[in-house]
Design an enzyme around this catalytic site. Structure first.
Site, PDB file in Angstrom:
ATOM      1  NE  ARG A   1      91.811   8.862  24.370  1.00  0.00           N
ATOM      2  CZ  ARG A   1      90.714   9.486  23.927  1.00  0.00           C
ATOM      3  NH1 ARG A   1      90.819  10.641  23.300  1.00  0.00           N
ATOM      4  NH2 ARG A   1      89.507   8.985  24.130  1.00  0.00           N
TER       5      ARG A   1
ATOM      6  CD  GLN B   1      93.034  13.106  25.427  1.00  0.00           C
ATOM      7  OE1 GLN B   1      92.247  12.858  24.521  1.00  0.00           O
ATOM      8  NE2 GLN B   1      94.350  13.101  25.235  1.00  0.00           N
TER       9      GLN B   1
ATOM     10  NE  ARG C   1      83.575  11.564  23.206  1.00  0.00           N
ATOM     11  CZ  ARG C   1      84.636  12.123  22.619  1.00  0.00           C
ATOM     12  NH1 ARG C   1      84.498  12.827  21.519  1.00  0.00           N
ATOM     13  NH2 ARG C   1      85.833  11.965  23.139  1.00  0.00           N
TER      14      ARG C   1
ATOM     15  CB  CYS D   1      92.810  16.234  24.488  1.00  0.00           C
ATOM     16  SG  CYS D   1      91.667  17.614  24.311  1.00  0.00           S
TER      17      CYS D   1
ATOM     18  CG  HIS E   1      88.160  13.124  27.686  1.00  0.00           C
ATOM     19  ND1 HIS E   1      87.889  11.799  27.412  1.00  0.00           N
ATOM     20  CD2 HIS E   1      88.536  13.679  26.503  1.00  0.00           C
ATOM     21  CE1 HIS E   1      88.102  11.569  26.125  1.00  0.00           C
ATOM     22  NE2 HIS E   1      88.493  12.689  25.545  1.00  0.00           N
TER      23      HIS E   1
ATOM     24  CG  ASP F   1      90.387  20.686  25.332  1.00  0.00           C
ATOM     25  OD1 ASP F   1      90.348  20.570  24.094  1.00  0.00           O
ATOM     26  OD2 ASP F   1      89.510  20.214  26.082  1.00  0.00           O
TER      27      ASP F   1
END
Ligand code: CP
Ligand code: NVA
Length: 312
Positions: A300, A144, A114, A272, A141, A232
């Protein structure tokens, strides 16, 4: 169960950097595998497909879900996760991504990272001999969105033809949603203020896929009649200094009960996480009966176990 990959699905040894690198059949395989792994986990049946394997997890940004779900996931698959803060690695003192990738490849069987720059993840993947997983960059992402697609399939029974409205910032999550939804022949409408649109290359490339991508500045146009409402944060990690300016720009781009009333009656609400109640979404909606955010967060774990078990 086995990890038999049907004709046309060849995931062993592949990197997981972007959903745009995967065919609809491969994404479908990963979602179905994730659902099977979820079932095994629920029944308490062991599924040690990665016994003795190690996943290095490099974090240059904060994380709750990604860190805990990857670490728990590899453990449940019989392997071990190594949490590596970039501050503690020599990477934080200037060692190159290339050397880091070469060295880690001699110890571990997979690397999750990440970080900020997407190019850095591509460079790492290029240099590494083991599969690399993108655990979020400024651009994308994908882990996700694989979990999101799984969640939509669980709740709606299918993906094809499903209409999704993403309202807010055209960020990493929005870009990956565009990749994933258009691959799976869905419609993705993205409503952002002027100047905060998703990545132009991602949008252009998505036009080659089976589904539809629609960009608008009009929240109402986006939300009307959709099956899924998604949002988000307005300021992503690394944009903390723009918080005040963004709060103004995004004031009208909130998922609230008015916006929810425009969607289908049985629409689901996704985020998310982490969420800022009162900004991109109201508490009433995110904590209301149509919200599926915690199922989404749980998925996830299952989606990433499917990724690891398939590629490592
Ligand atoms: N959604 C998500 O990636 O959460 P974390 O930042 O907590 O990992
Ligand atoms: N867009 C957010 C997602 C966090 C999971 C960020 O990049 O901070």
């Amino acid at each position: 169960m086995s990890l038999f990959q049907p004709t046309g699905v060849e995931l062993r040894g592949k990197d997981f950097l972007s959903l745009s690198d995967f065919s609809p059949a491969e994404i479908d395989y990963l979602i179905n595998l994730a659902m099977e792994l979820k079932d095994l986990q629920r029944k308490g049946e062991p599924h040690h497909f990665l016994r003795g394997k190690v996943l290095a997890m490099i974090f240059e940004k904060n994380s709750t879900r990604t860190r805990v779900s990857f670490e728990t996931g590899i453990y449940q698959l019989g392997g071990q996760g190594l949490f590596l803060s970039s501050r503690d690695l020599q990477l934080g003192r200037g060692e190159t991504i290339y050397d880091t990738a070469r060295v880690l490849s001699r110890y571990v069987q997979g690397i999750m990272i990440r970080t900020f720059s997407h190019e850095q993840v591509e460079e790492l993947a290029e240099a590494a001999d083991v599969p690399v997983i993108n655990g979020l960059t400024d651009l994308l992402h994908p882990c996700q969105v694989l979990a999101d697609l799984m969640t939509i399939k669980e709740k709606k029974g299918r993906l094809e033809g499903i209409k999704v409205a993403y309202i807010g910032d055209g960020n990493n999550v929005a870009n990956s949603l565009i990749n994933g939804c258009t691959k799976m022949n869905m419609e993705i409408r993205v409503a952002t203020p002027l100047g905060y649109e998703p990545d132009a290359n991602v949008v252009e490339a998505a036009k080659e896929n089976a589904g539809n991508v629609i960009l608008t500045q009009d929240v109402e146009e986006a939300a009307k009649g959709v099956d899924v409402l998604y949002t988000d944060v307005w300021a992503s990690m690394g944009q903390e200094e723009e918080q005040a300016e963004r709060q103004k720009a995004f004031a009208e781009y909130q998922i609230n009960s008015n916006v929810l009333s425009l969607a289908k009656k049985d629409a689901i609400v996704m985020h998310c996480l982490p969420a800022h109640r009162g900004e991109e979404i109201t508490a009433e909606v995110i904590d209301g009966p149509q919200s599926v955010v915690f199922d989404e967060a749980e998925n996830r774990l299952h989606a990433q176990k499917a990724i690891m078990a398939s590629i490592m």
